[in-house]
Write an enzyme that holds these catalytic residues in place. Sequence first.
Site, PDB file in Angstrom:
ATOM      1  N   GLY A  14      -3.893  24.905 -45.765  1.00  0.00           N
ATOM      2  CA  GLY A  14      -2.987  23.975 -46.462  1.00  0.00           C
ATOM      3  C   GLY A  14      -1.551  24.152 -46.017  1.00  0.00           C
ATOM      4  O   GLY A  14      -0.642  24.278 -46.842  1.00  0.00           O
ATOM      5  N   SER A  16       0.541  22.182 -43.917  1.00  0.00           N
ATOM      6  CA  SER A  16       1.383  21.119 -43.360  1.00  0.00           C
ATOM      7  C   SER A  16       2.722  21.025 -44.086  1.00  0.00           C
ATOM      8  O   SER A  16       3.671  20.439 -43.582  1.00  0.00           O
ATOM      9  CB  SER A  16       0.657  19.770 -43.417  1.00  0.00           C
ATOM     10  OG  SER A  16       0.322  19.455 -44.745  1.00  0.00           O
ATOM     11  N   ARG A  17       2.800  21.591 -45.303  1.00  0.00           N
ATOM     12  CA  ARG A  17       4.070  21.496 -46.051  1.00  0.00           C
ATOM     13  C   ARG A  17       4.207  22.692 -47.004  1.00  0.00           C
ATOM     14  O   ARG A  17       3.301  23.532 -47.094  1.00  0.00           O
ATOM     15  CB  ARG A  17       4.117  20.181 -46.832  1.00  0.00           C
ATOM     16  CG  ARG A  17       3.095  20.130 -47.960  1.00  0.00           C
ATOM     17  CD  ARG A  17       3.198  18.857 -48.780  1.00  0.00           C
ATOM     18  NE  ARG A  17       2.663  19.072 -50.114  1.00  0.00           N
ATOM     19  CZ  ARG A  17       2.639  18.154 -51.081  1.00  0.00           C
ATOM     20  NH1 ARG A  17       3.098  16.943 -50.836  1.00  0.00           N
ATOM     21  NH2 ARG A  17       2.168  18.437 -52.271  1.00  0.00           N
ATOM     22  N   ASP A  66     -11.236  20.537 -44.757  1.00  0.00           N
ATOM     23  CA  ASP A  66     -11.152  20.676 -46.213  1.00  0.00           C
ATOM     24  C   ASP A  66     -11.782  22.020 -46.575  1.00  0.00           C
ATOM     25  O   ASP A  66     -12.994  22.213 -46.395  1.00  0.00           O
ATOM     26  CB  ASP A  66     -11.924  19.513 -46.869  1.00  0.00           C
ATOM     27  CG  ASP A  66     -11.876  19.568 -48.379  1.00  0.00           C
ATOM     28  OD1 ASP A  66     -11.719  20.674 -48.932  1.00  0.00           O
ATOM     29  OD2 ASP A  66     -12.011  18.506 -49.008  1.00  0.00           O
ATOM     30  N   ASN A  93      -3.750  29.755 -48.721  1.00  0.00           N
ATOM     31  CA  ASN A  93      -2.632  29.117 -49.429  1.00  0.00           C
ATOM     32  C   ASN A  93      -2.983  27.770 -50.052  1.00  0.00           C
ATOM     33  O   ASN A  93      -2.379  27.380 -51.050  1.00  0.00           O
ATOM     34  CB  ASN A  93      -1.478  28.941 -48.422  1.00  0.00           C
ATOM     35  CG  ASN A  93      -0.397  28.025 -48.934  1.00  0.00           C
ATOM     36  OD1 ASN A  93       0.411  28.422 -49.760  1.00  0.00           O
ATOM     37  ND2 ASN A  93      -0.391  26.762 -48.473  1.00  0.00           N
ATOM     38  N   SER A 145      -0.982  32.943 -58.520  1.00  0.00           N
ATOM     39  CA  SER A 145       0.172  32.391 -59.237  1.00  0.00           C
ATOM     40  C   SER A 145       0.484  33.332 -60.388  1.00  0.00           C
ATOM     41  O   SER A 145      -0.438  33.976 -60.934  1.00  0.00           O
ATOM     42  CB  SER A 145      -0.181  31.007 -59.788  1.00  0.00           C
ATOM     43  OG  SER A 145       0.756  30.635 -60.785  1.00  0.00           O
ATOM     44  N   TYR A 159      -6.028  25.240 -63.708  1.00  0.00           N
ATOM     45  CA  TYR A 159      -5.390  25.849 -62.528  1.00  0.00           C
ATOM     46  C   TYR A 159      -5.219  27.356 -62.749  1.00  0.00           C
ATOM     47  O   TYR A 159      -5.542  28.171 -61.872  1.00  0.00           O
ATOM     48  CB  TYR A 159      -4.030  25.166 -62.315  1.00  0.00           C
ATOM     49  CG  TYR A 159      -3.125  25.813 -61.310  1.00  0.00           C
ATOM     50  CD1 TYR A 159      -3.212  25.492 -59.954  1.00  0.00           C
ATOM     51  CD2 TYR A 159      -2.140  26.739 -61.701  1.00  0.00           C
ATOM     52  CE1 TYR A 159      -2.350  26.080 -59.028  1.00  0.00           C
ATOM     53  CE2 TYR A 159      -1.293  27.325 -60.788  1.00  0.00           C
ATOM     54  CZ  TYR A 159      -1.402  26.992 -59.454  1.00  0.00           C
ATOM     55  OH  TYR A 159      -0.555  27.583 -58.537  1.00  0.00           O
ATOM     56  N   ALA A 161      -6.861  29.361 -64.643  1.00  0.00           N
ATOM     57  CA  ALA A 161      -8.166  30.047 -64.596  1.00  0.00           C
ATOM     58  C   ALA A 161      -8.630  30.198 -63.144  1.00  0.00           C
ATOM     59  O   ALA A 161      -9.156  31.250 -62.749  1.00  0.00           O
ATOM     60  CB  ALA A 161      -9.200  29.266 -65.409  1.00  0.00           C
TER      61      ALA A 161
HETATM   62  P1  NAD Z   1       1.787  21.951 -51.816  1.00  0.00           P
HETATM   63  O1  NAD Z   1       1.061  20.969 -52.662  1.00  0.00           O
HETATM   64  O2  NAD Z   1       3.138  21.590 -51.290  1.00  0.00           O
HETATM   65  O3  NAD Z   1       0.876  22.454 -50.619  1.00  0.00           O
HETATM   66  C1  NAD Z   1      -0.485  22.718 -50.788  1.00  0.00           C
HETATM   67  C2  NAD Z   1      -1.172  22.255 -49.534  1.00  0.00           C
HETATM   68  O4  NAD Z   1      -2.585  22.505 -49.650  1.00  0.00           O
HETATM   69  C3  NAD Z   1      -1.018  20.746 -49.289  1.00  0.00           C
HETATM   70  O5  NAD Z   1      -0.584  20.526 -47.965  1.00  0.00           O
HETATM   71  C4  NAD Z   1      -2.418  20.194 -49.522  1.00  0.00           C
HETATM   72  O6  NAD Z   1      -2.717  19.056 -48.740  1.00  0.00           O
HETATM   73  C5  NAD Z   1      -3.256  21.392 -49.101  1.00  0.00           C
HETATM   74  N1  NAD Z   1      -4.617  21.318 -49.621  1.00  0.00           N
HETATM   75  C6  NAD Z   1      -5.009  20.947 -50.864  1.00  0.00           C
HETATM   76  N2  NAD Z   1      -6.354  20.949 -50.948  1.00  0.00           N
HETATM   77  C7  NAD Z   1      -6.818  21.337 -49.727  1.00  0.00           C
HETATM   78  C8  NAD Z   1      -8.107  21.530 -49.190  1.00  0.00           C
HETATM   79  N3  NAD Z   1      -9.214  21.301 -49.931  1.00  0.00           N
HETATM   80  N4  NAD Z   1      -8.232  21.922 -47.913  1.00  0.00           N
HETATM   81  C9  NAD Z   1      -7.126  22.152 -47.146  1.00  0.00           C
HETATM   82  N5  NAD Z   1      -5.869  21.982 -47.610  1.00  0.00           N
HETATM   83  C10 NAD Z   1      -5.717  21.581 -48.884  1.00  0.00           C
HETATM   84  O7  NAD Z   1       1.883  23.288 -52.713  1.00  0.00           O
HETATM   85  P2  NAD Z   1       2.839  24.559 -52.641  1.00  0.00           P
HETATM   86  O8  NAD Z   1       3.782  24.453 -53.770  1.00  0.00           O
HETATM   87  O9  NAD Z   1       3.362  24.774 -51.263  1.00  0.00           O
HETATM   88  O10 NAD Z   1       1.779  25.695 -53.039  1.00  0.00           O
HETATM   89  C11 NAD Z   1       1.071  26.451 -52.076  1.00  0.00           C
HETATM   90  C12 NAD Z   1       0.226  27.484 -52.813  1.00  0.00           C
HETATM   91  O11 NAD Z   1       1.054  28.274 -53.671  1.00  0.00           O
HETATM   92  C13 NAD Z   1      -0.836  26.850 -53.715  1.00  0.00           C
HETATM   93  O12 NAD Z   1      -2.008  27.627 -53.702  1.00  0.00           O
HETATM   94  C14 NAD Z   1      -0.186  26.900 -55.085  1.00  0.00           C
HETATM   95  O13 NAD Z   1      -1.125  26.903 -56.127  1.00  0.00           O
HETATM   96  C15 NAD Z   1       0.564  28.220 -55.004  1.00  0.00           C
HETATM   97  N6  NAD Z   1       1.684  28.318 -55.937  1.00  0.00           N
HETATM   98  C16 NAD Z   1       2.685  27.408 -55.913  1.00  0.00           C
HETATM   99  C17 NAD Z   1       3.720  27.523 -56.843  1.00  0.00           C
HETATM  100  C18 NAD Z   1       4.860  26.540 -56.884  1.00  0.00           C
HETATM  101  O14 NAD Z   1       5.659  26.593 -57.835  1.00  0.00           O
HETATM  102  N7  NAD Z   1       5.008  25.653 -55.912  1.00  0.00           N
HETATM  103  C19 NAD Z   1       3.719  28.573 -57.771  1.00  0.00           C
HETATM  104  C20 NAD Z   1       2.663  29.481 -57.762  1.00  0.00           C
HETATM  105  C21 NAD Z   1       1.645  29.356 -56.829  1.00  0.00           C
END
Ligand code: NAD
Length: 249
Positions: A14, A16-17, A66, A93, A145, A159, A161
Site C-alpha cells: 500500500g 503509492s501514498r 491486492d 503498511n 495503530s 479497525y 480490532a
Molecule cells: P492511506 O489510506 O493514505 O494509505 C493506505 C494505502 O493502502 C493506500 O494507498 C491504499 O490504496 C492501500 N491499500 C488499501 N487496501 C489495500 C489492499 N487490499 N492491497 C494493497 N494496498 C491496499 O493510509 P495511511 O494514513 O498512509 O496509513 C498507512 C497505514 O498506517 C495503514 O495501515 C493505517 O491503518 C496505519 N495508520 C495510519 C494512521 C493515520 O493517522 N494516518 C494512524 C495509525 C495507523
Amino acid sequence: MSESYGKKCAVVTGSSRGIGAATIEEFAKKNYNVVINYVQHEKTAEDLKKKIENLYNVQAILVKADISIEEEVFYLLEETKKIFKRIDVLVNNAGIAIDTTLEDKTVDNFNKIINTNLIGTFLCCKYIGTFMKEQGFGSIVNIASGNAIDAYYPYSMDYDASKAGVISLTHNFALLYAKEIHVNCVAPGWVNTDANKEMDEEFYKKECNHILLNRFAEPKEIAETIVFVAEASYINDSIIKVDGGRRIC
Ligand code: NAD
C-alpha cells in the site's frame, strides 16, 4: 543466498501514498531497491517510482496486487524475487478504515477491514516471511495503530480490532521466524495523510489537545521510525508506539 547479493530490497505494501510512500522514500535514501505495491492510485504510484529513480541511485518497481487476496500476495512475492532476487525488509503498511456510528456498522464492512488489515498482513507475513526464512535473513515491520493499544474510538472499533490482531500476529511470527527474521510492529498515533483529510476541524483540534506535541505526525516521521526498527539489530517482537505522547484525559 548471500546477504551481499546486490543492493538490499524493501517491499512496502500500500505504498503509492501516505505513510507507505514516505517509507519507500526513506528506504531509497538508504540505498535500498524498492517495491511499490498498490491496488489503486496507479498514477500516484508511477509518479513515486519516477521521483525515487530521479532522486536516488536505486531501482523502484511497481507491483499491482491486492494483499487481501492470496494469489496476488504470491504474485507480489514472485515479481519481487524475479527482479531483485532478495527481500531484506517487508513493511505491512496497507490498511483501510471505515469509520461509522455503531448503527451503520455492517458485517460486510467489518469483513473488508479484517480482510485487508489482518488477513492481508497474515498473507504477506506467511509468503514473504517464508521466503525470508529460506534466504536466511530479513526484517518485517507490521503497521498497527495506537487504537489497538490504549486509544479508544468506537467509530472505528472494527479497525481497532483488526489492528489489535496485527499486534498478535507480530508476536506469533516473531516466535515462528526467530532467529533469522526480526518481526516488529510500529503503532502510529494520528498522522497527516489523505486518510484523514476529511477530518472535521473541531475534532482535529480536540485530538491535538490530547497529544503532548500538540500536532499530528508527518508521514516522514513514521517512515523514519519504520526504517530504524527494520534495521535495528536488537529490536525484535516489539510494539513501538509513535504518537507524540497521546493521552486520553
Ligand atoms: P492511506 O489510506 O493514505 O494509505 C493506505 C494505502 O493502502 C493506500 O494507498 C491504499 O490504496 C492501500 N491499500 C488499501 N487496501 C489495500 C489492499 N487490499 N492491497 C494493497 N494496498 C491496499 O493510509 P495511511 O494514513 O498512509 O496509513 C498507512 C497505514 O498506517 C495503514 O495501515 C493505517 O491503518 C496505519 N495508520 C495510519 C494512521 C493515520 O493517522 N494516518 C494512524 C495509525 C495507523
